[in-house]
Design a protein around this motif. Structure first.
Motif, short mmCIF file in Angstrom:
data_model
loop_
_atom_site.label_atom_id
_atom_site.label_comp_id
_atom_site.label_asym_id
_atom_site.label_seq_id
_atom_site.Cartn_x
_atom_site.Cartn_y
_atom_site.Cartn_z
N TYR A 1 54.54 48.61 16.87
CA TYR A 1 54.69 48.37 18.31
C TYR A 1 53.38 47.91 18.93
O TYR A 1 53.37 47.07 19.84
CB TYR A 1 55.20 49.62 19.03
N ALA A 2 52.25 48.44 18.45
CA ALA A 2 50.95 48.03 18.99
C ALA A 2 50.65 46.57 18.68
O ALA A 2 50.20 45.81 19.55
CB ALA A 2 49.84 48.92 18.43
N VAL A 3 50.90 46.14 17.45
CA VAL A 3 50.67 44.74 17.07
C VAL A 3 51.61 43.83 17.86
O VAL A 3 51.20 42.81 18.40
CB VAL A 3 50.83 44.54 15.55
N TYR B 1 55.85 31.66 17.52
CA TYR B 1 55.95 33.03 17.00
C TYR B 1 55.59 33.06 15.51
O TYR B 1 54.81 33.91 15.07
CB TYR B 1 57.36 33.57 17.23
N GLU B 2 56.17 32.15 14.74
CA GLU B 2 55.90 32.13 13.30
C GLU B 2 54.42 31.87 13.02
O GLU B 2 53.83 32.47 12.11
CB GLU B 2 56.80 31.12 12.60
N THR C 1 49.13 34.89 11.49
CA THR C 1 47.72 35.27 11.67
C THR C 1 47.62 36.70 12.18
O THR C 1 47.15 37.58 11.46
CB THR C 1 47.01 34.30 12.63
N VAL C 2 48.09 36.96 13.39
CA VAL C 2 47.97 38.29 14.01
C VAL C 2 48.76 39.35 13.23
O VAL C 2 48.29 40.47 13.07
CB VAL C 2 48.46 38.25 15.48
N ILE D 1 52.59 42.75 8.13
CA ILE D 1 53.70 42.40 7.24
C ILE D 1 53.39 42.84 5.80
O ILE D 1 54.25 43.40 5.12
CB ILE D 1 54.00 40.88 7.30
N GLU D 2 52.18 42.61 5.37
CA GLU D 2 51.79 43.02 4.02
C GLU D 2 51.91 44.53 3.86
O GLU D 2 52.41 45.02 2.84
CB GLU D 2 50.36 42.55 3.71
#
Length: 107
Positions: free
Chosen positions: A29-31, A72-73, A78-79, A84-85
């Protein structure tokens, strides 16, 4: 035009749902809140289904409303890259997590 990405997520075997949900609240949620292309982001635990669902079962569904898919993609690459990893290395079963895009049909 409202564009929404839905993600049907399956936890890896042995992952504690409470640990995943803590990660969602504290990290995901923070990201998402820092990403300029996200209008709204929420994760929901899936409960009872009304009938058989092909490809499941899934544990969670995410609803991500965005301003522009390409932007978005690019921003996610980047962000959100580390996020995701971490999601897939610790929590989610990549082989059973799927997403799809939708566009709102205005009344």
């Amino acid at each position: 035009m409202t564009v929404v990405r839905y993600v049907l997520a399956k936890l890896k075997p042995g992952v504690d749902p409470a640990a995943y949900e803590r990660f969602e609240r504290e990290v995901d949620y923070a990201v998402a809140g820092r990403m300029k292309t996200i209008v709204s982001y929420r994760t929901h635990r899936i409960g009872e289904t009304a009938g058989p669902v092909q490809g499941g079962p899934w544990d969670y569904i995410e609803r991500i409303e965005i301003t522009d898919r390409a932007a978005y993609e690019a921003e996610l690459a980047t962000v959100g890259k580390d996020l995701i990893e971490e999601l897939y290395s610790k929590y989610l079963d990549r082989g059973h997590t799927v997403s799809f895009w939708s566009e709102l049909i205005e009344p």
